[in-house]
Design a protein around this motif. Structure first.
Motif, short mmCIF file in Angstrom:
data_model
loop_
_atom_site.label_atom_id
_atom_site.label_comp_id
_atom_site.label_asym_id
_atom_site.label_seq_id
_atom_site.Cartn_x
_atom_site.Cartn_y
_atom_site.Cartn_z
N GLN A 1 0.87 -1.18 0.00
CA GLN A 1 0.00 0.00 0.00
C GLN A 1 0.90 1.22 0.00
O GLN A 1 1.52 1.56 1.01
N GLY A 2 1.03 1.86 -1.15
CA GLY A 2 1.95 2.98 -1.26
C GLY A 2 3.38 2.52 -1.07
O GLY A 2 3.85 1.60 -1.75
N ASN A 3 4.07 3.14 -0.09
CA ASN A 3 5.46 2.76 0.18
C ASN A 3 5.58 1.80 1.36
O ASN A 3 6.65 1.63 1.93
N VAL A 4 4.45 1.18 1.74
CA VAL A 4 4.43 0.27 2.88
C VAL A 4 4.10 -1.15 2.39
O VAL A 4 3.19 -1.34 1.59
N PHE A 5 4.87 -2.11 2.91
CA PHE A 5 4.65 -3.52 2.57
C PHE A 5 4.23 -4.25 3.85
O PHE A 5 5.01 -4.35 4.80
N HIS A 6 3.00 -4.71 3.87
CA HIS A 6 2.44 -5.39 5.04
C HIS A 6 2.66 -6.90 4.92
O HIS A 6 2.26 -7.52 3.92
N PHE A 7 3.28 -7.48 5.94
CA PHE A 7 3.59 -8.92 5.95
C PHE A 7 2.53 -9.67 6.76
O PHE A 7 2.25 -9.32 7.91
N PHE A 8 1.98 -10.70 6.14
CA PHE A 8 0.96 -11.54 6.77
C PHE A 8 1.40 -13.00 6.76
O PHE A 8 2.12 -13.43 5.86
N LEU A 9 0.94 -13.73 7.75
CA LEU A 9 1.15 -15.17 7.83
C LEU A 9 -0.14 -15.87 7.43
O LEU A 9 -1.16 -15.72 8.10
N GLN A 10 -0.08 -16.63 6.34
CA GLN A 10 -1.21 -17.45 5.90
C GLN A 10 -0.97 -18.87 6.41
O GLN A 10 -0.18 -19.62 5.85
N ARG A 11 -1.64 -19.21 7.49
CA ARG A 11 -1.36 -20.49 8.15
C ARG A 11 -1.88 -21.69 7.36
O ARG A 11 -2.95 -21.65 6.76
N SER A 12 -1.07 -22.74 7.41
CA SER A 12 -1.50 -24.04 6.89
C SER A 12 -2.12 -24.81 8.05
O SER A 12 -1.60 -24.77 9.17
N PRO A 13 -3.22 -25.49 7.85
CA PRO A 13 -3.90 -26.19 8.95
C PRO A 13 -2.97 -27.15 9.69
O PRO A 13 -2.27 -27.94 9.08
N GLY A 14 -2.94 -27.02 11.02
CA GLY A 14 -2.20 -27.96 11.85
C GLY A 14 -0.75 -27.64 12.11
O GLY A 14 -0.12 -28.25 12.98
N TYR A 15 -0.18 -26.65 11.42
CA TYR A 15 1.25 -26.41 11.55
C TYR A 15 1.63 -25.75 12.88
O TYR A 15 2.78 -25.83 13.29
N ASP A 16 0.69 -25.10 13.54
CA ASP A 16 1.01 -24.50 14.84
C ASP A 16 1.04 -25.54 15.94
O ASP A 16 1.41 -25.24 17.08
#
Length: 281
Positions: free
Chosen positions: A211-226
């Motif tokens: 978004q503009g000059n900002v890069f937002h990092f997200f974690l897309q979890r895979s089921p069961g990996y936590d």
């Protein structure tokens, strides 16, 4: 202490090795790794891991005890321990990946291991404190001339040579519009180095929204990996590796910026969670 090679070259060239020859890691290279570890500054959230080079077996002498038959011939291991804290997994992986790349710079083979090792045995070797845990380790040495069967099976089962395309990982404005390499501009290379990062069973859980000059990092979890390794969250380790690659590459290409925690106003997909943002100057 800087790398001798470009970080982007190290990221592109490194691959996981689980089969090692009988050539021992030279004292000079062990000392260089130790010195590199000493120069590392505290990561973003202040959780500094304790990383040691430990002798686990004689080089080239068959399967290494405590690795469930996965590692063959490695004599030396990088072992990291950390105290629990906010964003401990991300900080651990950010630092550990820097060390892995230093080993790559010294022409040594490595392999991130978060699941396939006996933590009790390794804990005894490193002298684990009651308030510490071991998120990951890595064998260290010279690769064998030919991968062992277990090594070949591991690579095939995880599809480790494959990576998701940009359109599945990087987005612009929100989740509906993909971020193309051309639209990424100067950040094309940092994002590509994130795309090439290793991850647990090659799940590649990072998602980034520009978004503009900002890069937002997200974690897309895979089921069961936590749930796979108790208190060790494997996919948060993956995010720390992604952050490491992104930051090293921005430094290499001359892009200034900083990490901030400012979650954007976006509806999140299922099993997706915000981590951190990079704000470019």
């Amino acid at each position: 202490m800087d790398y001798q090679s470009k970080a982007t070259d190290l990221i592109r060239n490194r691959c996981s090795w689980r089969s090692f020859g009988d050539r021992a890691v030279e004292t000079e290279k062990r000392n260089k790794l130790d010195e590199f570890i000493k120069t590392l500054e505290s990561p973003l959230w202040g959780n500094m891991p304790r990383v040691k080079l430990l002798d686990m077996a004689l080089p080239g002498k068959g399967r290494v005890s405590g690795t469930y038959g996965i590692i063959k011939g490695a004599g030396v291991f990088l072992v990291g321990a950390i105290k629990p804290g906010y964003r401990d997994m991300e900080d651990f992986a950010y630092i550990f990946e820097k060390i892995i790349l230093c080993a790559t710079d010294l022409n040594l083979a490595t392999c991130w291991m978060g699941l396939t090792f006996a933590r009790g045995l390794v804990a005894e070797k490193i002298g684990l404190a009651p308030d510490e845990m071991i998120p990951a380790i890595s064998p260290l040495g010279y690769p064998a001339k030919r991968r062992a069967l277990a090594d070949r099976i591991a690579r095939l089962s995880s599809g480790s040579a494959k990576r998701k395309p940009w359109k599945e990982l990087f987005f612009q404005g929100g989740w509906q519009e993909e971020l193309t390499p051309d639209a990424a501009g100067a950040y094309q290379t940092p994002l590509e180095m994130v795309r090439l990062a290793p991850s647990a069973t090659n799940q590649q859980p990072w998602r980034i929204v520009k978004q503009g000059n900002v890069f937002h990092f997200f974690l897309q979890r895979s089921p069961g990996y936590d749930k796979l390794a108790g208190s060790v969250d494997m996919q948060r380790l993956d995010m720390g590796i992604a952050m490491c690659h992104f930051e090293l590459t921005t430094e290499e290409v001359g892009l200034e910026g900083e990490w901030i925690e400012k979650e954007p106003d976006l509806a999140l997909p299922k099993r997706c969670e915000y981590l951190v943002s990079w704000k470019g100057n």
